[in-house]
Scaffold this active site. Structure first.
Site, PDB file in Angstrom:
ATOM      1  N   CYS A 248      -2.118  10.951  11.091  1.00  0.00           N
ATOM      2  CA  CYS A 248      -0.976  11.898  10.589  1.00  0.00           C
ATOM      3  C   CYS A 248      -1.244  13.339  11.151  1.00  0.00           C
ATOM      4  O   CYS A 248      -0.128  14.031  11.414  1.00  0.00           O
ATOM      5  CB  CYS A 248      -0.797  11.782   9.048  1.00  0.00           C
ATOM      6  SG  CYS A 248      -2.417  11.683   8.387  1.00  0.00           S
TER       7      CYS A 248
ATOM      8  N   HIS B  48       1.473  17.220   5.641  1.00  0.00           N
ATOM      9  CA  HIS B  48       0.593  18.040   6.424  1.00  0.00           C
ATOM     10  C   HIS B  48       1.151  19.302   7.104  1.00  0.00           C
ATOM     11  O   HIS B  48       2.359  19.131   7.489  1.00  0.00           O
ATOM     12  CB  HIS B  48      -0.118  17.320   7.642  1.00  0.00           C
ATOM     13  CG  HIS B  48      -1.035  16.329   6.997  1.00  0.00           C
ATOM     14  ND1 HIS B  48      -1.472  16.143   5.716  1.00  0.00           N
ATOM     15  CD2 HIS B  48      -1.697  15.377   7.773  1.00  0.00           C
ATOM     16  CE1 HIS B  48      -2.172  15.110   5.443  1.00  0.00           C
ATOM     17  NE2 HIS B  48      -2.420  14.587   6.710  1.00  0.00           N
TER      18      HIS B  48
ATOM     19  N   ARG C 144      -8.307  20.607   3.652  1.00  0.00           N
ATOM     20  CA  ARG C 144      -7.457  19.846   2.511  1.00  0.00           C
ATOM     21  C   ARG C 144      -6.956  20.809   1.604  1.00  0.00           C
ATOM     22  O   ARG C 144      -7.803  21.449   1.371  1.00  0.00           O
ATOM     23  CB  ARG C 144      -8.629  18.827   1.825  1.00  0.00           C
ATOM     24  CG  ARG C 144      -7.769  18.051   1.226  1.00  0.00           C
ATOM     25  CD  ARG C 144      -7.059  16.839   1.785  1.00  0.00           C
ATOM     26  NE  ARG C 144      -7.690  15.787   2.707  1.00  0.00           N
ATOM     27  CZ  ARG C 144      -7.311  14.904   3.343  1.00  0.00           C
ATOM     28  NH1 ARG C 144      -6.146  14.711   3.648  1.00  0.00           N
ATOM     29  NH2 ARG C 144      -8.314  14.198   4.148  1.00  0.00           N
TER      30      ARG C 144
ATOM     31  N   SER D 187      -2.428  13.212  -0.046  1.00  0.00           N
ATOM     32  CA  SER D 187      -2.070  11.751   0.040  1.00  0.00           C
ATOM     33  C   SER D 187      -2.403  11.279   1.382  1.00  0.00           C
ATOM     34  O   SER D 187      -2.469  10.017   1.734  1.00  0.00           O
ATOM     35  CB  SER D 187      -0.655  11.706   0.115  1.00  0.00           C
ATOM     36  OG  SER D 187       0.020  12.356   1.078  1.00  0.00           O
TER      37      SER D 187
ATOM     38  N   GLN E 269      -4.098  20.080   5.131  1.00  0.00           N
ATOM     39  CA  GLN E 269      -3.800  18.559   4.836  1.00  0.00           C
ATOM     40  C   GLN E 269      -3.550  18.334   3.430  1.00  0.00           C
ATOM     41  O   GLN E 269      -4.387  18.584   2.481  1.00  0.00           O
ATOM     42  CB  GLN E 269      -4.804  17.735   5.565  1.00  0.00           C
ATOM     43  CG  GLN E 269      -4.909  17.805   6.848  1.00  0.00           C
ATOM     44  CD  GLN E 269      -5.936  16.963   7.686  1.00  0.00           C
ATOM     45  OE1 GLN E 269      -6.305  17.505   8.637  1.00  0.00           O
ATOM     46  NE2 GLN E 269      -6.013  15.913   7.249  1.00  0.00           N
TER      47      GLN E 269
ATOM     48  N   GLY F 283       0.928  -1.322   0.096  1.00  0.00           N
ATOM     49  CA  GLY F 283      -0.144  -0.030  -0.052  1.00  0.00           C
ATOM     50  C   GLY F 283       0.840   1.162   0.048  1.00  0.00           C
ATOM     51  O   GLY F 283       2.070   1.316  -0.123  1.00  0.00           O
TER      52      GLY F 283
ATOM     53  N   ARG G  23      -4.250 -10.717  -3.291  1.00  0.00           N
ATOM     54  CA  ARG G  23      -4.373  -9.961  -4.601  1.00  0.00           C
ATOM     55  C   ARG G  23      -3.009  -9.421  -4.973  1.00  0.00           C
ATOM     56  O   ARG G  23      -2.377  -9.782  -5.919  1.00  0.00           O
ATOM     57  CB  ARG G  23      -5.104  -8.664  -4.710  1.00  0.00           C
ATOM     58  CG  ARG G  23      -5.870  -8.359  -5.941  1.00  0.00           C
ATOM     59  CD  ARG G  23      -6.683  -7.102  -5.883  1.00  0.00           C
ATOM     60  NE  ARG G  23      -6.024  -6.075  -5.027  1.00  0.00           N
ATOM     61  CZ  ARG G  23      -6.482  -5.087  -4.262  1.00  0.00           C
ATOM     62  NH1 ARG G  23      -7.627  -5.812  -3.615  1.00  0.00           N
ATOM     63  NH2 ARG G  23      -5.947  -4.360  -3.525  1.00  0.00           N
TER      64      ARG G  23
HETATM   65  C1  2RA Z   1      -5.989  12.407   6.092  1.00  0.00           C
HETATM   66  N1  2RA Z   1      -5.292  12.292   8.334  1.00  0.00           N
HETATM   67  O1  2RA Z   1      -5.195  13.272   5.916  1.00  0.00           O
HETATM   68  C2  2RA Z   1      -5.895  11.379   7.230  1.00  0.00           C
HETATM   69  C3  2RA Z   1      -5.022  10.376   6.972  1.00  0.00           C
HETATM   70  N2  2RA Z   1      -4.718   9.436   8.047  1.00  0.00           N
HETATM   71  O2  2RA Z   1      -6.988  12.460   5.500  1.00  0.00           O
END
Ligand code: 2RA
Length: 353
Positions: free
Chosen positions: A130, A260, A253, A160, A157, A12, A40
């Protein structure tokens, strides 16, 4: 005998970063390494420290003889398989959200509460989210000196954090808007994405990310809060051992691929000056100060991505709030924010074995 290490979720996004970390560590306490993934991905070959290893399918027997099992898989896979690994004798270090807030599972950031790794009645240790992790080394160091009382945070954030789908979506959106002269009229970015065959219904994000910021991270939990914001609150309290810490977070985001950032407003029990804070950060090996605002020097995601430390800058005393510092933090969400912290816990377990 050197302990055996397993990596579950080896193929992953975080698993791949973990393999980079394994390949780059200066010390190597492990004997056998097992790479584990879904059926898989079983059979794939990956190289760890010069040795080609075949990925094994997740099954109870793969944990026999494993001393430490690192899990980098979705919550539901961890919830099902971490107890299986623990029953078979492994100590699990889990990077999912499945166990973080369980009372009998320690939530560990080595810089803050490494002493907790011995208290694991279920054989499981959790790795924080994270977003929380990206500021914890810096905040923990200040807390030890000045006693943290209140925390107000805004996050920026990277995509990813939402996995490979988040990264692919951002690149596709950027390709769809570059050269189109959009971002000047309400709704024109959405129109450009529709015209490029990128309807929002197919996106992991609820609004365009290209030329935009989106105040939503994680899932909606009611009363106005998203899951990421509640995680920052609950996990900070648990890691720092301050159950009544006052926390308010707004998670956003932004169109950044990896790393981040957080704007932190932290209030302490005792007075703290910028110089004192700098000395505390200087003494913390995993924190790097990048702070010369007069010369435009401060941390940005594009400048620190791929690094292990927590980068801190823009440290200043809040003008209207006593005992309060404002500062800006950047941390690679896939390294210290996920794989690296997990591995540091595993390495500490190996050192104690
Ligand atoms: C995010 N903290 O950034 C989450 C990922 N674990 O979406």
């Amino acid at each position: 005998m050197a302990p055996t290490l397993a990596l579950v979720g080896a193929t992953g996004a975080v698993g791949s970063v973990m393999i980079d970390i394994l390949n780059g560590r200066p010390e190597w306490p492990w004997g056998e390494v097992r790479l584990i993934a879904s059926p898989r991905s079983a059979g794939r070959k990956l190289t760890v420290r010069g040795e080609e290893l075949t990925v094994q399918a997740l099954a109870p027997e793969v944990f026999d003889g494993v001393d430490v099992a690192m899990f980098d898989v979705p919550d539901e896979i961890s919830a099902r398989w971490a107890p299986v690994a623990a029953e078979r004798g492994a100590v699990v270090v889990d990077n999912s959200g499945a166990f973080r807030m369980d009372d009998d599972v320690p939530l560990v950031v080595p810089e803050c509460n490494l002493d907790r790794i011995g208290e694991r009645p279920r054989g499981i240790i959790a790795n924080p989210n994270c977003t929380t992790l990206s500021m914890m080394a810096a905040l923990g160091a200040l807390h030890r000196e000045f006693g943290l009382r209140e925390l107000v945070v805004a996050s920026y954030q990277a995509v990813s954090g939402a996995g490979v789908a988040g990264v692919e979506r951002l690149y596709a959106e950027l390709a769809a808007v570059v050269g189109k002269g959009v971002g000047v009229r309400a709704g024109d970015v959405r129109e450009a994405l529709e015209a490029a065959g990128l309807p929002l219904a197919d996106s992991p994000f609820p609004a365009p990310l290209a030329l935009n910021v989106v105040p939503s991270a994680g899932s909606y939990k009611g009363d106005g809060w998203y899951s990421e914001e509640l995680k920052v609150r609950n996990e900070s309290r648990k890691i720092l051992g301050i159950p009544d810490l006052k926390v308010s977070a707004t998670c956003v985001r932004v169109p950044v691929v990896t790393t981040h950032s957080l704007a932190v407003h932290a209030t302490f029990e005792r007075p703290v000056t910028v110089e004192q804070a700098r000395r505390v950060f200087d003494a913390q090996p995993s924190v790097v100060l990048v702070d010369d605002p007069e010369r435009g020097v401060f941390p940005t995601p594009a400048d620190v991505v791929g690094g292990d430390p927590t980068y801190v800058g823009r440290i200043r005393q809040a003008l209207d709030f006593p005992n309060t510092l404002d500062f800006f933090v950047c941390g690679d969400n896939l390294r210290k924010g996920a794989a690296l912290n997990t591995y540091e816990i595993a390495e500490a377990l190996a050192a104690r074995a």
